[in-house]
Write a protein that holds these residues in place. Structure first.
Motif, PDB file in Angstrom:
ATOM      1  N   LEU A 126       0.850  -1.187   0.000  1.00 30.09           N
ATOM      2  CA  LEU A 126       0.000   0.000   0.000  1.00 30.09           C
ATOM      3  C   LEU A 126       0.888   1.239   0.000  1.00 30.09           C
ATOM      4  CD1 LEU A 126      -2.761  -0.930   2.617  1.00 30.09           C
ATOM      5  CD2 LEU A 126      -2.829  -1.183   0.131  1.00 30.09           C
ATOM      6  N   VAL A 127       0.429   2.277  -0.680  1.00 28.86           N
ATOM      7  CA  VAL A 127       1.179   3.527  -0.719  1.00 28.86           C
ATOM      8  C   VAL A 127       0.294   4.657  -0.229  1.00 28.86           C
ATOM      9  CG1 VAL A 127       2.786   2.847  -2.526  1.00 28.86           C
ATOM     10  CG2 VAL A 127       0.593   3.814  -3.170  1.00 28.86           C
ATOM     11  N   LEU A 128       0.918   5.599   0.468  1.00 25.11           N
ATOM     12  CA  LEU A 128       0.235   6.821   0.868  1.00 25.11           C
ATOM     13  C   LEU A 128       0.584   7.880  -0.168  1.00 25.11           C
ATOM     14  CD1 LEU A 128      -1.497   8.366   2.926  1.00 25.11           C
ATOM     15  CD2 LEU A 128       0.626   8.947   4.122  1.00 25.11           C
ATOM     16  N   VAL A 129      -0.417   8.333  -0.899  1.00 25.81           N
ATOM     17  CA  VAL A 129      -0.189   9.273  -1.996  1.00 25.81           C
ATOM     18  C   VAL A 129      -0.832  10.624  -1.682  1.00 25.81           C
ATOM     19  CG1 VAL A 129       0.004   7.482  -3.766  1.00 25.81           C
ATOM     20  CG2 VAL A 129      -2.248   8.434  -3.227  1.00 25.81           C
ATOM     21  N   SER A 130      -0.289  11.642  -2.331  1.00 31.94           N
ATOM     22  CA  SER A 130      -0.888  12.973  -2.250  1.00 31.94           C
ATOM     23  C   SER A 130      -0.672  13.664  -3.581  1.00 31.94           C
ATOM     24  CB  SER A 130      -0.270  13.798  -1.120  1.00 31.94           C
ATOM     25  OG  SER A 130       1.070  14.138  -1.433  1.00 31.94           O
ATOM     26  N   GLY A 131      -1.408  14.740  -3.813  1.00 26.73           N
ATOM     27  CA  GLY A 131      -1.228  15.514  -5.021  1.00 26.73           C
ATOM     28  C   GLY A 131      -0.116  16.539  -4.848  1.00 26.73           C
ATOM     29  N   THR A 132       0.517  16.902  -5.928  1.00 25.71           N
ATOM     30  CA  THR A 132       1.611  17.881  -5.851  1.00 25.71           C
ATOM     31  C   THR A 132       1.106  19.279  -5.510  1.00 25.71           C
ATOM     32  OG1 THR A 132       1.469  18.128  -8.256  1.00 25.71           O
ATOM     33  CG2 THR A 132       3.132  16.615  -7.411  1.00 25.71           C
ATOM     34  N   VAL A 133      -0.192  19.508  -5.552  1.00 25.81           N
ATOM     35  CA  VAL A 133      -0.743  20.813  -5.175  1.00 25.81           C
ATOM     36  C   VAL A 133      -0.852  20.973  -3.662  1.00 25.81           C
ATOM     37  CG1 VAL A 133      -2.037  21.008  -7.321  1.00 25.81           C
ATOM     38  CG2 VAL A 133      -3.138  19.995  -5.318  1.00 25.81           C
ATOM     39  N   GLN A 134      -0.649  19.883  -2.912  1.00 26.64           N
ATOM     40  CA  GLN A 134      -0.785  19.950  -1.463  1.00 26.64           C
ATOM     41  C   GLN A 134       0.421  20.671  -0.847  1.00 26.64           C
ATOM     42  OE1 GLN A 134      -3.611  19.163  -0.130  1.00 26.64           O
ATOM     43  NE2 GLN A 134      -4.394  18.305  -2.060  1.00 26.64           N
ATOM     44  N   PRO A 135       0.249  21.281   0.316  1.00 25.50           N
ATOM     45  CA  PRO A 135       1.318  22.092   0.919  1.00 25.50           C
ATOM     46  C   PRO A 135       2.354  21.270   1.686  1.00 25.50           C
ATOM     47  CG  PRO A 135      -0.637  22.218   2.272  1.00 25.50           C
ATOM     48  CD  PRO A 135      -1.029  21.415   1.057  1.00 25.50           C
ATOM     49  N   PHE A 136       2.545  20.029   1.306  1.00 21.96           N
ATOM     50  CA  PHE A 136       3.588  19.195   1.889  1.00 21.96           C
ATOM     51  C   PHE A 136       4.123  18.287   0.798  1.00 21.96           C
ATOM     52  CE2 PHE A 136      -0.681  17.736   3.106  1.00 21.96           C
ATOM     53  CZ  PHE A 136      -0.770  16.550   2.391  1.00 21.96           C
ATOM     54  N   ALA A 137       5.421  18.020   0.855  1.00 23.30           N
ATOM     55  CA  ALA A 137       6.056  17.216  -0.190  1.00 23.30           C
ATOM     56  C   ALA A 137       6.638  15.918   0.340  1.00 23.30           C
ATOM     57  CB  ALA A 137       7.155  18.026  -0.885  1.00 23.30           C
ATOM     58  N   THR A 138       6.696  15.772   1.660  1.00 21.69           N
ATOM     59  CA  THR A 138       7.278  14.571   2.263  1.00 21.69           C
ATOM     60  C   THR A 138       6.361  14.081   3.378  1.00 21.69           C
ATOM     61  OG1 THR A 138       8.523  15.765   3.967  1.00 21.69           O
ATOM     62  CG2 THR A 138       9.598  15.454   1.796  1.00 21.69           C
ATOM     63  N   PHE A 139       6.591  12.848   3.799  1.00 27.89           N
ATOM     64  CA  PHE A 139       5.807  12.288   4.897  1.00 27.89           C
ATOM     65  C   PHE A 139       6.005  13.076   6.192  1.00 27.89           C
ATOM     66  CE2 PHE A 139       4.996   9.384   8.395  1.00 27.89           C
ATOM     67  CZ  PHE A 139       3.787   8.797   8.047  1.00 27.89           C
TER      68      PHE A 139
END
Length: 322
Positions: A126-139
């Protein structure tokens, strides 16, 4: 004449079987249906269709994948649990199949005894994903934001296991990220890409097609060790939540009381498909981790998985939901 993988597959699927039951025809004697109890576009659906596509040229009958979503996978699974064990209706599920028994109020079948194990197919990271528009780039940046804003972030989940992945992160990290349930991994990824959903737990197969777009980030992977599919992505445990370890699997099941010879024959067909270079390359492209096991070892694996979730539920680590 040289022996090719294609001829090996044809031989594996067309050798005559011993008599399966009084008056019962050899397999397959009519079209084969594979039920995926989740919506189209998710990792399990992608895997089932890839295997079916590889099998089609080698079987004397058509093979069709049918999506029958509903009730966390229960609707399609119950259909197979009540079917004749003649090999013409099969089921491809994730590890939610066993977890449902402990996460749902009621399930109309037993995940182990009401099915015949055919093939364990893959282990799923399983992977935790986010969009690049979100204000965080790392876990770690995501963790800091979650701690500073309790309940403001949300994550998408699709069934009991991805729900557990998010709840386990909340529990171990001492944070509050709210859950939003979706009907399938493809829908989660659509909202991640569009920027409507901050976070999502999904399979590598659901995430991989979107990574090249530059609009999706993988923040962490769920198992205790990194996956060779994404060697540069840290585990949740490495990234700041010690002890976190969640993984999934995908497998093929059949109705109960299927003759062992038939289960072995169907598994042989799946094994033949796995030997095809084209399918192996498809697995690499999709980020799938093959872990092929036949009926007997898969039966032991399934029983152990059920026992693991029973222990987790007894410890209060599985959240009940309707």
């Amino acid at each position: 004449m040289p022996v090719t993988r294609r001829r090996m597959l044809a031989a594996a699927t067309l050798l005559p079987l011993p008599a399966l039951a009084q008056g019962r025809a050899e397999w397959p004697s009519r079209p084969i249906r594979i039920v995926v109890p989740y919506p189209p576009g998710g990792g399990t659906d992608i895997l089932a269709r890839a295997v079916a596509e590889t099998l089609r040229p080698h079987l004397p009958q058509p093979i069709v994948v049918e999506n029958r979503p509903g009730a966390n996978g229960v609707v399609g699974s119950e259909q197979v649990a009540r079917a004749e064990p003649d090999g013409h209706l099969l089921l491809v599920v994730t590890s939610t199949h066993t977890l449902n028994r402990y996460a749902m109020a009621t399930v109309p079948y037993h995940p182990v005894t009401d099915f015949t194990p055919v093939s364990l197919m893959t282990r799923q990271t399983l992977v935790l994903v986010s969009g690049t528009v979100q204000p965080f780039a790392t876990f770690p940046e995501m963790l800091a934001q979650a701690r500073a804003n309790p309940g403001r972030l949300t994550y998408g989940a699709t069934e009991a296991l991805t729900s557990f992945a998010g709840q386990e992160l909340n529990r171990r990290a001492g944070i509050q990220i709210e859950e939003v349930m979706y009907r399938g991994g493809g829908l989660v990824m659509n909202d991640i890409v569009a920027g409507h959903l901050p976070l999502g737990w999904t399979s590598t197969a659901s995430a991989m097609p979107h990574l090249a777009t530059g609009r999706v980030r993988t923040l962490a992977v769920s198992p205790a060790t990194r996956t060779p599919l994404m060697p540069d992505v840290p585990t949740v445990a490495e990234a700041g939540v010690p002890g976190y370890d969640v993984s999934s699997w995908v497998a093929m099941l059949a109705p109960p009381r299927m003759p062992r010879a038939l289960a072995e024959r169907i598994h042989a067909a799946v094994a033949g498909a796995y030997a095809e270079p084209a399918l192996q390359e498809r697995f690499r492209t999709l980020g799938l981790e093959p872990d092929l096991r036949g009926p007997e070892p898969f039966a032991a694996f399934l029983a152990a998985d059920d026992a693991r979730w029973a222990q987790a539920a007894a410890a209060g680590a599985v959240r009940k939901f309707e």
